[in-house]
Design a protein around this motif. Structure first.
Motif, short mmCIF file in Angstrom:
data_model
loop_
_atom_site.label_atom_id
_atom_site.label_comp_id
_atom_site.label_asym_id
_atom_site.label_seq_id
_atom_site.Cartn_x
_atom_site.Cartn_y
_atom_site.Cartn_z
N GLN A 1 13.83 43.69 30.87
CA GLN A 1 13.63 42.81 29.72
C GLN A 1 12.42 43.30 28.93
OE1 GLN A 1 13.76 38.62 31.17
NE2 GLN A 1 14.94 38.28 29.29
N VAL A 2 12.66 44.31 28.12
CA VAL A 2 11.61 44.95 27.32
C VAL A 2 12.21 45.34 25.97
CG1 VAL A 2 9.92 46.80 27.17
CG2 VAL A 2 10.59 45.93 29.43
N HIS B 1 10.72 44.45 9.92
CA HIS B 1 10.50 44.84 11.32
C HIS B 1 10.33 43.62 12.20
CE1 HIS B 1 10.21 49.24 11.18
NE2 HIS B 1 9.67 49.10 9.98
N ALA B 2 9.64 42.60 11.70
CA ALA B 2 9.46 41.37 12.48
C ALA B 2 10.80 40.71 12.78
CB ALA B 2 8.54 40.41 11.73
N ARG B 3 11.67 40.69 11.79
CA ARG B 3 12.98 40.04 11.97
C ARG B 3 13.87 40.86 12.90
NH1 ARG B 3 13.27 38.42 5.57
NH2 ARG B 3 12.08 36.46 5.75
N ARG B 4 13.79 42.19 12.83
CA ARG B 4 14.57 42.99 13.77
C ARG B 4 14.04 42.82 15.18
NH1 ARG B 4 15.20 49.47 13.03
NH2 ARG B 4 13.05 49.40 13.77
N PHE B 5 12.73 42.70 15.32
CA PHE B 5 12.12 42.42 16.62
C PHE B 5 12.67 41.12 17.19
CE2 PHE B 5 7.87 41.77 18.98
CZ PHE B 5 8.19 42.69 19.96
N GLN B 6 12.82 40.13 16.35
CA GLN B 6 13.38 38.85 16.78
C GLN B 6 14.82 39.02 17.27
OE1 GLN B 6 12.76 36.52 13.16
NE2 GLN B 6 11.16 35.33 14.18
N ARG B 7 15.61 39.80 16.52
CA ARG B 7 17.01 39.99 16.92
C ARG B 7 17.11 40.75 18.24
NH1 ARG B 7 17.32 41.24 11.34
NH2 ARG B 7 17.57 43.47 11.75
N LEU C 1 18.30 40.13 24.33
CA LEU C 1 17.92 40.25 25.74
C LEU C 1 17.44 38.93 26.32
CD1 LEU C 1 18.15 43.31 25.04
CD2 LEU C 1 16.31 43.68 26.68
N ALA C 2 17.82 37.81 25.67
CA ALA C 2 17.50 36.46 26.15
C ALA C 2 16.01 36.24 26.28
CB ALA C 2 18.21 36.17 27.47
N LEU D 1 17.79 37.30 39.89
CA LEU D 1 18.46 37.97 38.78
C LEU D 1 18.71 36.96 37.65
CD1 LEU D 1 19.53 40.70 37.89
CD2 LEU D 1 21.74 40.11 38.89
N ARG D 2 17.69 36.78 36.84
CA ARG D 2 17.72 35.82 35.73
C ARG D 2 16.71 36.26 34.68
NH1 ARG D 2 12.94 33.86 35.78
NH2 ARG D 2 11.81 33.13 37.62
N PRO D 3 16.81 35.71 33.46
CA PRO D 3 15.79 36.03 32.46
C PRO D 3 14.42 35.55 32.91
CG PRO D 3 17.71 35.01 31.44
CD PRO D 3 17.87 34.86 32.91
N GLY D 4 13.39 36.22 32.41
CA GLY D 4 12.03 35.80 32.73
C GLY D 4 11.72 34.43 32.16
N ALA D 5 10.64 33.85 32.67
CA ALA D 5 10.17 32.55 32.20
C ALA D 5 8.83 32.67 31.49
CB ALA D 5 10.06 31.58 33.37
N GLN D 6 8.22 33.86 31.58
CA GLN D 6 6.94 34.11 30.92
C GLN D 6 6.98 35.50 30.29
OE1 GLN D 6 3.62 33.44 33.66
NE2 GLN D 6 4.98 32.17 34.91
#
Length: 368
Positions: free
Chosen positions: A75-76, A99-105, A110-111, A158-163
């Motif tokens: 998750q990077v 670039h900020a909006r693509r970063f958001q997408r 990647l959840a 095996l789940r998305p991070g929480a932090q």
């Protein structure tokens, strides 16, 4: 744009800044990715607190838990953009909001939590304020900015991070492919694929690049600087060059593969699509096969080809190499279309031309 009122910046600067002489020596001929500035920006996210702990701090190694989610499950996501010193001494980033909006997408794919545009821009401003003297004046150089977001909580479930932690680093860089933007040779192999439909091809995530290294090694073995990625299903349709978008030039007509979910939506690509018609060029977004590219080289209808991206801006492609053939594009040298687009883009980035589209985002005012 500023940070939400609930967030404040903590600023810690290096105890001893490097001397002007050492700074000049380090940045005289900076290899891409090797000359980083003295500070970085950090912010954290958790479900309980949202975005918090926004800091400017000295550039230094990180401490991480061996069970960190980002390390184990990838998750990077990251971005790559540039800031330029303007003629009046101010400093501006090129298309920072995009670039900020693509970063958001990328983060959403990647959840991961999406950093607000306001936080993104404020972080850039803070970093440039801390390392302003690193922003080069040389025409061949720029300040490359690298935002990165990764999951930090220590959990092997095996789940998305929480932090999560957001970092922004800065480095001084020259032209990506060398002085004068020489044309590159590209390898179009059929053994590897970059992305498939439904995958992460349109996200700027770390795994996309790790998976491409072996193909880059293969390209070097065939005397090429870059890889041309073909589609994963048929290994026939042209998609990208390394981490850059591709344009083929048929006289005054530019042809580029359409965004289909497997290609990264390049900010420079979007800029070319806007600028080309203003320069009297026609742009067509359609599928291009490897066979068409080869045939157009041989019958002379393809006059030039180039790739575009943040790091290299516009880079001409001189040769196309496959497992059975080598074809030269045009006369193998940078062509007039690529040269004209490159000059137009760099003029906009460096404040040497009017900015009718509002692409320059000021990060620092003129020199006092």
């Amino acid at each position: 744009m500023v940070l939400p009122a609930t967030t404040s910046w903590t600023r810690t600067t290096v105890r001893h800044r490097i001397s002007d002489d050492e700074l000049a020596a380090r940045t005289a001929r900076p290899a891409f990715g090797e000359v980083l500035t003295e500070h970085m920006v950090s912010a954290r996210w958790s479900a309980e607190r949202g975005w918090h702990d926004a800091e400017v701090l000295p550039y230094a190694p990180l401490t991480m838990d061996p069970a960190m989610v980002g390390l184990h499950y990838g998750q990077v996501v990251f971005e790559g953009m540039k800031a330029y010193r303007q003629p009046d001494g101010s400093i501006a980033a090129f298309r920072a909001v995009d670039h900020a909006r693509r970063f958001q997408r990328s983060a959403a794919r990647l959840a991961m939590p999406e950093p607000p545009v306001e936080l993104f821009l404020s972080a850039l401003t803070e970093l440039v304020a801390a390392d302003r003297r690193w922003v080069p004046s040389a025409e061949s150089q720029s300040l490359y900015l690298r935002p990165i977001l990764y999951a930090v909580d220590p959990c092997l479930a095996l789940r998305p991070g929480a932090q999560y932690r957001l970092l922004i680093l800065a480095m001084v860089t020259e032209t990506f492919f060398g002085e004068g933007a020489p044309p590159v040779s590209v390898w179009a192999g059929s053994r590897y694929a970059r992305a498939a439909n439904g995958g992460t091809g349109e996200a700027k995530c770390a795994g996309n690049y790790a998976g491409g290294f072996v193909a880059q090694v293969e390209a070097a073995e065939h005397g090429c600087q870059q890889v041309v990625w073909l589609d994963a299903a048929e290994h026939r349709w042209v998609e990208e060059m390394g981490g850059m978008n591709i344009f083929l030039c048929y006289g005054d007509q530019l042809v580029t593969p359409p965004l289909s979910g497997t290609l990264l939506p390049g900010i420079t690509r979007a800029s070319v699509l806007t600028l080309a018609p203003e320069l009297g060029l026609t742009v067509v977004e359609r599928k291009v096969s490897l066979e068409e590219w080869q045939a157009a080289c041989r019958d002379g209808s393809l006059t030039e080809a180039f790739a575009c991206g943040t790091a290299a801006v516009i880079t001409s492609i001189g040769r196309l190499v496959t497992e059975s053939d080598t074809d030269t594009i045009g006369d193998g040298n940078p062509g007039p279309v690529a040269n004209r687009l490159r000059a137009t883009l760099t003029g906009l980035q460096r404040g040497l031309a009017a900015d009718p589209h509002g692409w320059r985002q000021q990060l620092a005012g003129p020199d006092s």
